[in-house]
Scaffold this active site. Structure first.
Site, PDB file in Angstrom:
ATOM      1  N   GLU A  63      83.166   1.477  60.072  1.00 50.85           N
ATOM      2  CA  GLU A  63      83.213  -0.231  59.437  1.00 50.85           C
ATOM      3  C   GLU A  63      81.894   0.429  58.849  1.00 50.85           C
ATOM      4  O   GLU A  63      81.020  -0.363  58.388  1.00 50.85           O
ATOM      5  CB  GLU A  63      82.803  -1.260  60.594  1.00 50.85           C
ATOM      6  CG  GLU A  63      83.753  -1.064  61.160  1.00 50.85           C
ATOM      7  CD  GLU A  63      84.983  -0.927  61.638  1.00 50.85           C
ATOM      8  OE1 GLU A  63      85.820  -1.739  60.520  1.00 50.85           O
ATOM      9  OE2 GLU A  63      86.003  -0.758  62.496  1.00 50.85           O
ATOM     10  N   CYS A  71      80.400  -8.165  55.030  1.00 49.90           N
ATOM     11  CA  CYS A  71      80.805  -7.004  54.411  1.00 49.90           C
ATOM     12  C   CYS A  71      82.473  -7.993  54.698  1.00 49.90           C
ATOM     13  O   CYS A  71      83.345  -7.312  52.734  1.00 49.90           O
ATOM     14  CB  CYS A  71      81.533  -6.104  56.047  1.00 49.90           C
ATOM     15  SG  CYS A  71      81.912  -6.370  57.485  1.00 49.90           S
ATOM     16  N   GLU A  77      80.999  -4.272  45.530  1.00 46.91           N
ATOM     17  CA  GLU A  77      80.027  -4.764  46.406  1.00 46.91           C
ATOM     18  C   GLU A  77      79.194  -5.259  45.742  1.00 46.91           C
ATOM     19  O   GLU A  77      77.940  -4.680  45.418  1.00 46.91           O
ATOM     20  CB  GLU A  77      80.025  -3.993  48.137  1.00 46.91           C
ATOM     21  CG  GLU A  77      79.651  -5.051  48.259  1.00 46.91           C
ATOM     22  CD  GLU A  77      80.016  -4.126  50.350  1.00 46.91           C
ATOM     23  OE1 GLU A  77      79.028  -3.415  50.626  1.00 46.91           O
ATOM     24  OE2 GLU A  77      79.676  -4.713  50.951  1.00 46.91           O
TER      25      GLU A  77
HETATM   26  P1  NAD Z   1      73.847   1.276  55.463  1.00 47.36           P
HETATM   27  O1  NAD Z   1      74.515   1.709  55.025  1.00 47.36           O
HETATM   28  O2  NAD Z   1      72.044   0.956  54.204  1.00 47.36           O
HETATM   29  O3  NAD Z   1      72.501   1.272  56.569  1.00 47.36           O
HETATM   30  C1  NAD Z   1      73.876   1.167  58.020  1.00 47.36           C
HETATM   31  C2  NAD Z   1      73.101   2.283  58.864  1.00 47.36           C
HETATM   32  O4  NAD Z   1      73.213   3.763  58.740  1.00 47.36           O
HETATM   33  C3  NAD Z   1      71.368   1.925  59.225  1.00 47.36           C
HETATM   34  O5  NAD Z   1      71.577   1.529  60.585  1.00 47.36           O
HETATM   35  C4  NAD Z   1      70.982   3.165  58.508  1.00 47.36           C
HETATM   36  O6  NAD Z   1      69.394   3.619  59.277  1.00 47.36           O
HETATM   37  C5  NAD Z   1      71.936   4.000  58.716  1.00 47.36           C
HETATM   38  N1  NAD Z   1      71.347   5.654  58.128  1.00 47.36           N
HETATM   39  C6  NAD Z   1      71.583   5.100  56.703  1.00 47.36           C
HETATM   40  N2  NAD Z   1      71.087   6.680  56.797  1.00 47.36           N
HETATM   41  C7  NAD Z   1      71.807   7.303  57.015  1.00 47.36           C
HETATM   42  C8  NAD Z   1      72.812   8.540  57.642  1.00 47.36           C
HETATM   43  N3  NAD Z   1      72.124   9.860  56.311  1.00 47.36           N
HETATM   44  N4  NAD Z   1      73.218   9.236  58.523  1.00 47.36           N
HETATM   45  C9  NAD Z   1      73.376   7.981  59.858  1.00 47.36           C
HETATM   46  N5  NAD Z   1      72.913   6.352  59.334  1.00 47.36           N
HETATM   47  C10 NAD Z   1      71.369   6.116  58.735  1.00 47.36           C
HETATM   48  O7  NAD Z   1      74.147  -0.661  55.296  1.00 47.36           O
HETATM   49  P2  NAD Z   1      73.167  -1.447  55.985  1.00 47.36           P
HETATM   50  O8  NAD Z   1      72.598  -2.198  54.143  1.00 47.36           O
HETATM   51  O9  NAD Z   1      72.463  -1.897  56.537  1.00 47.36           O
HETATM   52  O10 NAD Z   1      74.416  -2.718  55.575  1.00 47.36           O
HETATM   53  C11 NAD Z   1      75.355  -2.880  54.694  1.00 47.36           C
HETATM   54  C12 NAD Z   1      76.613  -2.960  54.676  1.00 47.36           C
HETATM   55  O11 NAD Z   1      77.531  -2.766  56.272  1.00 47.36           O
HETATM   56  C13 NAD Z   1      77.548  -3.033  53.814  1.00 47.36           C
HETATM   57  O12 NAD Z   1      78.145  -2.416  52.743  1.00 47.36           O
HETATM   58  C14 NAD Z   1      78.581  -4.072  54.398  1.00 47.36           C
HETATM   59  O13 NAD Z   1      79.625  -4.299  54.025  1.00 47.36           O
HETATM   60  C15 NAD Z   1      78.368  -2.693  55.545  1.00 47.36           C
HETATM   61  N6  NAD Z   1      79.085  -3.953  56.855  1.00 47.36           N
HETATM   62  C16 NAD Z   1      80.251  -3.563  57.219  1.00 47.36           C
HETATM   63  C17 NAD Z   1      81.379  -4.482  57.950  1.00 47.36           C
HETATM   64  C18 NAD Z   1      82.217  -3.676  58.638  1.00 47.36           C
HETATM   65  O14 NAD Z   1      83.086  -4.031  59.688  1.00 47.36           O
HETATM   66  N7  NAD Z   1      82.874  -3.254  58.056  1.00 47.36           N
HETATM   67  C19 NAD Z   1      80.713  -4.676  58.802  1.00 47.36           C
HETATM   68  C20 NAD Z   1      79.389  -4.986  58.638  1.00 47.36           C
HETATM   69  C21 NAD Z   1      78.109  -4.998  57.450  1.00 47.36           C
END
Ligand code: NAD
Length: 530
Positions: A245, A279, A378
């Protein structure tokens, strides 16, 4: 620009800070990547008992989690606001309220989807058989969460996984670890056996270790597009699947016949709620040029009234940005748009007296085009760029003109027109005269296409995502297999005659070769009883 720290990593802990004030909210122990495999193995061990608990009992635990959540809503909402910075009203309505709705839907409806499913057998050759689909837990589901909806989003995914009999290894965002722990506490107080839901705190490397852990069967990831792609590669390398997601760049299309007051209120809420850190936030607004000026006037009037403030005050509509990197993206998009000729009609970075946080008032931008990053990347902040379109064809082309495909909305009084436009959106979700509300309703699928994701969460697919599908075929044993040995000419022709009689059209049957040989089927069937 005020500068306050985000969370602080020191040695073995993450210290979580309030994005509005910079004050310490609490600290959690880090799970180093090398400990993740052991945590996953322990979850697997605990999960083997949970898988044997009857489905109804598992669902009772989820129902009790809803009671606990609602009993303690004030305390949990306060924590969500202190750690994420979102207004307390949103913590109550969108986090606690939506989570309670989602979990209670799971508790009440999972049995409809997870019980054995009889598959009808229309073919004559399968008449002696009966078939079922049996849904089996996969083992440990790795749930990796973001910070923007730190409670309801992972809580819902976790409830689907637990209902299906899985254990969960949950890695909350490093920006909201205490809320992550709170989810585990809610399920623990509801009677979830110890160890079935494990929390592993950490940064990207801990998340990567969840993806590669041998004892983790599948990944449910919510986060940005670049991280999601890394997750997909890591999961594939470890031979497992992932539901992603990811980010979005949702467009709102405002038609000439729209209720402009409703459209302006709706897109303002959907663009500014959670300070735009959603998101499926409205990040681009395309308006029929015949109503463009009237719409922009309404939007600017309304946006001026949405002033950032202390998120702990129930009347505050917009809190601080959660973290520094996110704030910088918003400022970069704003500066880029202005440098390329956009006009900021209202809003932008502001200081809130007495608070050190990074605040941005909802900003309406005009004079924008697709050369600006605010229209194609975004933003994840409360920027509302508005662009006029001359025809619906142009609106569709502009709305579909990004790599993202999460959601879109159509604003029109004409349901036929709205549905036609909706059908042309290259997105996983499209809403008419509203935007993004459907995440809170767990019966509705949630997910994006194009770069915005793979697979969906929620709905029946949310269950199907976290189970192995096992076919059980049963034969009463009265007849030999219709295609077993011995092979004879009667069997060869007879079988084909049966197939033709069932599979061909009426005309085809009349001209079909085997069917025309009268008695073939009779001889064939008699041969089976010999
Ligand atoms: P992010 O990708 O920076 O981090 C998300 C999670 O992934 C965190 O827990 C982080 O520690 C972890 N992570 C980081 N590197 C990783 C790796 N190499 N392997 C596995 N996990 C890793 O995202 P964010 O800043 O926490 O969230 C914001 C983003 O999430 C925005 O782009 C938003 O649009 C998206 N989002 C999407 C939805 C949806 O339903 N489509 C919902 C909420 C947020």
């Amino acid at each position: 620009m005020p500068r306050i720290a985000d969370e602080v990593r020191s040695g073995e802990t993450i210290t979580s800070l309030d994005p509005a004030t910079g004050e310490i909210v609490g600290a959690v122990p880090l799970t180093p990547p090398e400990d993740v495999e052991r945590a996953a193995a322990e979850a697997q061990e605990a999960g083997s008992g949970w898988a044997l608990v009857p489905l109804e009992q598992r669902l009772r635990v989820i129902a009790r989690a809803v009671e606990d959540l609602l009993d303690r809503e004030e305390e949990i909402a306060q924590l969500i606001t202190r750690e994420s910075g979102k207004p307390i009203t949103e913590s109550t309505v969108v986090e606690i309220g939506a989570a309670a709705l989602q979990l209670s839907w799971v508790a009440r409806n999972a049995a409809r989807y997870l019980g054995p499913e009889r598959i009808p057998d229309p073919q004559l050759v399968a008449k002696a058989k009966r078939h079922w689909l049996v849904y089996k837990p996969m083992g440990v589901i790795g749930v990796i969460g973001p910070w923007n909806y730190p409670f309801m989003l992972p809580a819902a995914q976790i409830s689907f996984a637990l209902a299906a009999g899985n254990a969960v290894l949950f890695k909350p965002s490093e920006h909201t670890p205490l809320v992550g722990d709170e989810i585990a506490r809610v399920f623990a107080r509801a009677g979830l056996p110890e160890g079935v839901l494990r929390v592993a705190h950490g940064y990207g490397e801990t998340g990567a270790a969840v993806c590669t852990a041998q004892s983790v069967a599948k990944i449910m990831f919510t986060g940005s597009v670049p991280t999601g792609r890394r997750v997909l590669v890591e999961a594939a390398r470890a031979g497992k699947g992932a539901v992603l997601e990811l980010g979005g760049k949702d467009a709102a299309i405002v038609c000439a016949d729209a209720d402009l007051d409703r459209a302006a209120s709706g897109v303002l809420w959907a663009g500014a709620t959670n300070a735009g850190q959603t998101c499926a936030a409205v990040e681009r607004i395309y308006v029929d040029r015949r109503v463009y000026d009237a719409f922009v006037r309404r939007l600017v009037d309304l946006a001026r009234g949405i002033e950032p403030g202390d998120p702990k005050d129930p009347a505050t509509p917009v809190g601080p940005m959660n973290n520094q990197p996110q704030h910088e993206i918003v400022l970069r998009h704003l500066e880029d748009a202005v440098a390329k000729g956009a006009t900021v009609e209202c809003g932008g970075p502001v200081q809130v007296p007495g608070l050190a946080g990074r605040f941005v008032a909802p900003a309406v931008l005009t004079g924008v085009d697709h050369s600006m990053s605010v229209m194609t990347e975004e933003t994840f902040g409360p920027l509302l760029p508005v662009m006029a379109f001359a025809s619906e064809q142009e609106a569709v082309r502009l709305a579909n003109g990004t790599e993202y495909g999460l959601g879109a909305s159509i604003w029109s009084r004409d349901p036929r027109r709205a549905r036609l436009l909706a059908d042309r959106m290259e997105t996983g979700m499209v809403w008419i005269n509203d935007h993004a509300y459907s995440h809170g309703l767990a019966q509705l699928p949630w997910g994006g296409v194009k770069s915005s994701g793979h697979g969906v969460t929620h709905s029946k697919f949310g269950f199907y995502d976290v189970v192995d599908k096992q076919l059980v075929g049963e034969d009463a044993g009265r007849l030999p297999g219709a295609w077993w040995y011995p092979y004879t000419e009667v069997k060869r022709r007879g079988f084909l005659a049966v197939v033709e009689s069932m599979s061909r059209s009426e005309l085809g049957r009349r001209v079909g070769t085997a069917w025309r040989r009268r008695g073939t089927i009779g001889r064939y069937v008699r041969s089976l009883f010999r």
